[in-house]
Design an enzyme around this catalytic site. Structure first.
Site, mmCIF file in Angstrom:
data_model
loop_
_atom_site.group_PDB
_atom_site.id
_atom_site.type_symbol
_atom_site.label_atom_id
_atom_site.label_comp_id
_atom_site.label_asym_id
_atom_site.label_seq_id
_atom_site.Cartn_x
_atom_site.Cartn_y
_atom_site.Cartn_z
ATOM 1 C CG HIS A 269 -1.786 1.232 1.305
ATOM 2 N ND1 HIS A 269 -2.745 1.515 0.357
ATOM 3 C CD2 HIS A 269 -1.805 2.258 2.173
ATOM 4 C CE1 HIS A 269 -3.340 2.658 0.659
ATOM 5 N NE2 HIS A 269 -2.782 3.132 1.754
ATOM 6 C CB CYS A 270 3.722 2.251 1.914
ATOM 7 S SG CYS A 270 2.748 2.119 3.432
ATOM 8 C CB ILE A 271 6.871 1.473 -1.935
ATOM 9 C CG1 ILE A 271 7.430 1.153 -0.551
ATOM 10 C CG2 ILE A 271 8.000 2.016 -2.802
ATOM 11 C CD1 ILE A 271 8.530 0.117 -0.567
ATOM 12 C CG ASP A 274 3.242 6.206 1.019
ATOM 13 O OD1 ASP A 274 2.078 5.860 0.762
ATOM 14 O OD2 ASP A 274 3.849 5.862 2.040
#
Length: 438
Positions: A269-271, A274
């Site tokens: 979900h992040c890299i 973001d």
């Protein structure tokens, strides 16, 4: 009593909204610390599973859920009216990108619409969802104060970015330092006390904006460095140099170098997400974050590169990708977990299918594709069984995620062509030309 006093007396009730990969370990952390935790989710299957003492996330033991249920410290519900029972409410909901790679805060705003009508004086609200600097002020504070509360006086708002790493045996929800920023000093005091009650270390910062940007920096750092090594991989392949050997050699330098590894694209979900939250917000201030955007372009290009390498390998065997049978090993975005969020394997599946190939996957952690936000066309597709006969039946096997459960020696003995995006086959004996690095 205020929140700090209730935390000290172990009478505080902590609500966690969003019972996914971040929210479930968080509510369990408070339950196991002796607080009463209430989990909220719009999917009724999650509270139902928790009430039965079951875990629906593979790396979270069902025993932890059952213990908390037996102790009476864990409850779960879809009824947001029960927010009024909580002394603290922590929001752990998705913050994806839309089709234009711009922030989609609908999960945050929809959750706030469900939560705000049931707030009462003295509560603390913490947003943990990854987002751009200013979100807590613009979205949370605005709605709370529109409901008649005075933030910092009779209701307290903080931002504390999640730092979960699913499946990492070294780190749990509570032994990763917790960054916290508050809207006011009183908010920061409440937020620090909230997280200190369950986490080993709390790192207070001067504002919610600092905490929000801290989370983005952590993952932009990774995205940019992965983009760099992905670009180097393409260049190294063209020069017939093994990029993995290069990384191993560079890693012997005891200072000034941190190894990052190439792959078929970014997942989780992040890299993958973001960096675009910052680039979007930066444009509001007339700043063009070219370096970050370039890394994003490189990382998004990697599935196309992997498919191209597979096509070249098939062509060398006199086969077209059209009508070929392609097996992708690993649907989860990282090794040894069942987390499919933003997995690049989905794009590989899409690209091979669009080229006319028959596409299957094998993943011992993902027996069937569940509902996803962006790949509903694959929902319900089942993982094929692993066997020498199955492996031999495919024209090309692509290693997208390197799970420890894969019998790579058996793979080498059975498959005709292996496209390896993770250097998984490096130590496995194989026939000449059988393994193509991509």
């Amino acid at each position: 009593m205020n929140l700090q006093q209730k935390l000290s007396a172990k009478t505080a009730v902590v609500g966690v909204v969003g019972l996914g990969y971040v929210g479930l370990p968080l509510v369990l952390a408070y339950a196991r610390a002796g607080f009463r935790g209430i989990g909220f989710d719009i999917d009724p299957k999650k509270p139902e599973a928790l009430h039965r003492g079951e875990s629906y996330i593979k790396h979270i033991p069902a025993a932890h859920v059952a213990e908390a249920r037996a102790a009476g410290t864990l409850d779960a519900t879809t009824d947001f009216r029960r927010v009024s029972e909580c002394d603290a409410i922590i929001l752990c909901v998705p913050t994806p990108l839309d089709h234009h790679f711009e922030p989609d805060l609908s999960y945050v705003t929809d959750t706030l619409e469900s939560v705000v009508p049931h707030l009462r004086e003295g509560q603390t609200i913490s947003l943990e969802s990854t987002t751009y600097p200013g979100t807590t002020d613009e979205e949370v504070v605005t709605r709370v104060e529109a409901a008649g509360f005075k933030v910092g006086t009779n209701l307290f708002v903080v931002y504390s970015p999640e730092r979960e790493d699913p499946g990492n045996p070294k780190f749990s929800a509570t032994n990763i330092p917790k960054v916290v920023g508050g809207i006011t000093p009183a908010c920061l005091e409440a937020g620090t006390a909230l997280y200190a009650a369950a986490f080993e270390q709390v790192v207070p910062v001067s504002s919610c904006k600092v905490a929000e940007l801290t989370k983005l920096l952590e993952n932009i750092f990774r995205a940019v460095n992965i983009g760099l090594v992905n670009e180097l991989k393409v260049a190294a392949d063209a020069m017939d140099i093994d990029i993995w050997e290069v990384i191993r050699a560079a890693s012997t330098k005891p200072f000034g170098f941190t190894p990052f590894y190439p792959g078929p694209g970014l997942g989780g979900h992040c890299i993958p997400i973001d960096p675009f939250y910052l680039t979007w917000k930066a444009r509001e201030f007339g700043v063009h974050t070219r370096f970050i955007e370039l890394a994003g372009e490189i990382n998004r290009s990697m599935p196309k590169y992997v498919v191209h390498r597979a096509m070249e390998a098939l062509n060398s065997r006199g086969k077209a990708v059209k009508s070929s049978k392609i097996l992708l090993l690993g649907l989860a975005y990282k090794a040894n977990v069942d987390d499919m969020r933003e997995s690049p394997t989905f794009e590989l599946m899409d690209r091979f299918r669009d080229l006319g190939a028959h596409v299957d996957f094998h993943d011992p952690h993902v027996p069937v594709v569940g509902p996803t936000r962006e790949h509903m066309n694959w929902a319900g597709k089942e993982s094929v069984a692993w066997s020498p006969e199955t492996l031999a039946s495919y024209d090309c096997v692509v290693i997208s995620t390197h799970h420890a459960a894969f019998d790579l020696a058996q793979l080498a003995a059975s498959a005709d062509l292996i496209v390896d995006t993770r250097n998984a086959m490096a130590a496995i004996a194989s026939r000449e030309g059988q393994v193509i690095k991509a």
